[in-house]
Design an enzyme around this catalytic site. Structure first.
Site, short mmCIF file in Angstrom:
data_model
loop_
_atom_site.label_atom_id
_atom_site.label_comp_id
_atom_site.label_asym_id
_atom_site.label_seq_id
_atom_site.Cartn_x
_atom_site.Cartn_y
_atom_site.Cartn_z
N GLY A 205 0.84 -1.19 0.00
CA GLY A 205 0.00 0.00 0.00
C GLY A 205 0.87 1.24 0.00
O GLY A 205 1.02 1.92 -1.01
N GLU B 239 -5.12 6.96 0.39
CA GLU B 239 -4.42 8.04 -0.33
C GLU B 239 -3.23 8.55 0.48
O GLU B 239 -2.93 9.74 0.49
CB GLU B 239 -5.37 9.21 -0.65
CG GLU B 239 -6.71 8.84 -1.24
CD GLU B 239 -6.61 8.19 -2.60
OE1 GLU B 239 -5.49 8.05 -3.13
OE2 GLU B 239 -7.67 7.82 -3.14
#
Length: 392
Positions: free
Chosen positions: A145, A371
């Site tokens: 990630g 994000e």
């Protein structure tokens, strides 16, 4: 002392004069849509873990918010600040709705608009702007990630074609998407691919049993030797700068969006405190209550001033990625703190779906880490301040 007429938290900061007439009109249009169309259905959608994505996508397309800050191809071409304000109003409804719009416009559409061929733009962008086609963005993987450079998804040449193999995880809109922008390692650099959802070998099972972003479709992407023509490559993206440029667009929307969730929590808490009687007077009349409301309003207003400043920098082409990190880190961190504090003012009532506060708080747990986690943004800012990278 006679009671004064209450004011809204952001009125203390007089931010409306900082917003242009067209931007205010867009903000107010989206606010009405959220109040009239979305808020009545959100408690049920959240409780059931479902969202009528295709129906809403067309309505959002008619509203003009899908890819609204992009030029041409059926997009509205608004200012970045107008887009941010729209995100704020959408997230005042629910983070899942803002995520739908953000992934569609700032990730999938922006990737094609910024890095795609003219043929790719003509094929997808007008339909995506209208909400007739839904897009998703495949970068995050089950084990990668915060470190996208470690991705295991691979694209290899097979004559003039490409074969894609790998998995992507936590993909908003994935199982309802018509097209996926997928990033993969090649023998050279990371490249982006426009993958139609009906391509053989492509599947997108939905992720269930979520406790956050329940009014949102979240999926895994499975790519099992997906064969794509050479024309599927995004020709203007090479290396991680391609997907990271898209993430900056999405993070910018979050800078504003998180404030919408915080504002909705704060307005709900103020209204509740004014009508809830405890020890024979309104909860709002107690000093501790007013101290909480004052502190939260100050943080909300500071976040709004920061967001508007970053919006103007973006409109002038002067916004840097580390400044986006400042906005994302501060505004999401303060938004989730506001949501949690507002919940305390509602007591037991705050945990029910009769009020939006716990729903917002749960959603913001996801916004805090997607994000770019808060820790990653701290390191981005730290690198900017010191000149030294501390990611490893």
């Amino acid at each position: 002392m006679a009671p004064r007429t209450p004011v809204a938290p952001l009125d203390l900061f007089a931010t409306d004069p900082l917003i242009g007439e067209d931007e205010r009109a867009m903000r107010d249009t989206v606010r009405r849509f959220v109040e009239d169309r979305l808020k009545p259905g959100l408690p049920e959608w959240y409780e059931n873990g479902s969202l009528p994505v295709r129906e809403l996508a067309r309505e959002l397309g008619e509203l003009g918010v899908l890819g609204m800050h992009l030029e041409g191809y059926g997009c509205a071409g608004t200012s970045a600040t107008a887009y941010g304000l729209a995100c704020m109003e959408l997230e005042a409804g629910d983070s899942g709705i803002r995520s739908l719009v953000s992934v569609q416009g700032s990730l999938a559409m922006f990737a094609i608009w910024q890095h795609g061929s003219e043929e790719q733009k003509q094929e997808w962008l007008p339909r995506m702007a209208a909400g007739e086609a839904i897009g998703c963005f495949g970068l995050t993987e089950p084990d990668f990630g915060s470190n996208p450079a470690g991705m295991r998804t691979r694209a290899v040449r097979d004559g003039d074609d490409w074969l894609l193999t790998g998995n992507k995880m936590w993909i908003t809109n994935g199982s309802v998407a018509d097209v996926a922008v997928v990033w993969a390692q090649t023998e050279d650099k990371v490249r982006g691919f426009v993958v139609p959802a009906d391509a053989p070998g492509f599947s997108a099972p939905e992720i269930k049993k979520k406790l956050s972003l329940r009014a949102s479709v979240t999926s895994e992407l499975v790519l099992d030797n997906v064969r794509l023509p050479g024309s599927a490559v995004l020709p203007e993206a090479s290396g991680l700068s391609g997907p990271l440029s898209c993430l900056n667009e999405a993070r910018f929307g979050i800078v504003f969006g998180a404030l919408g969730a915080a504002r909705d929590c704060l307005e709900t808490a103020i209204e509740y405190a004014a009508t809830r009687e405890i020890f024979d007077k309104p909860l709002a009349a107690y000093q501790l209550t007013q101290a909480k409301l004052a502190d939260m309003s100050v943080e909300l207003g500071k976040g709004m001033l920061l967001a508007l400043h970053l919006g103007r920098l973006k409109d002038e082409g002067k916004l840097s990625s580390d400044q986006v990190s400042v906005g994302k880190l501060n505004n999401v961190r303060e938004a989730i703190a506001i949501a949690r504090e507002c919940r305390t003012l509602l007591g037991a009532a705050g945990i029910t779906l009769e009020f939006p506060i716990m729903r917002h708080a749960n959603n913001l747990e996801s916004v805090l880490t997607y994000e770019g986690t808060s820790e990653v943004h701290q390191l981005v800012i730290g690198q900017s301040l010191t000149g030294s990278a501390a990611f490893r």
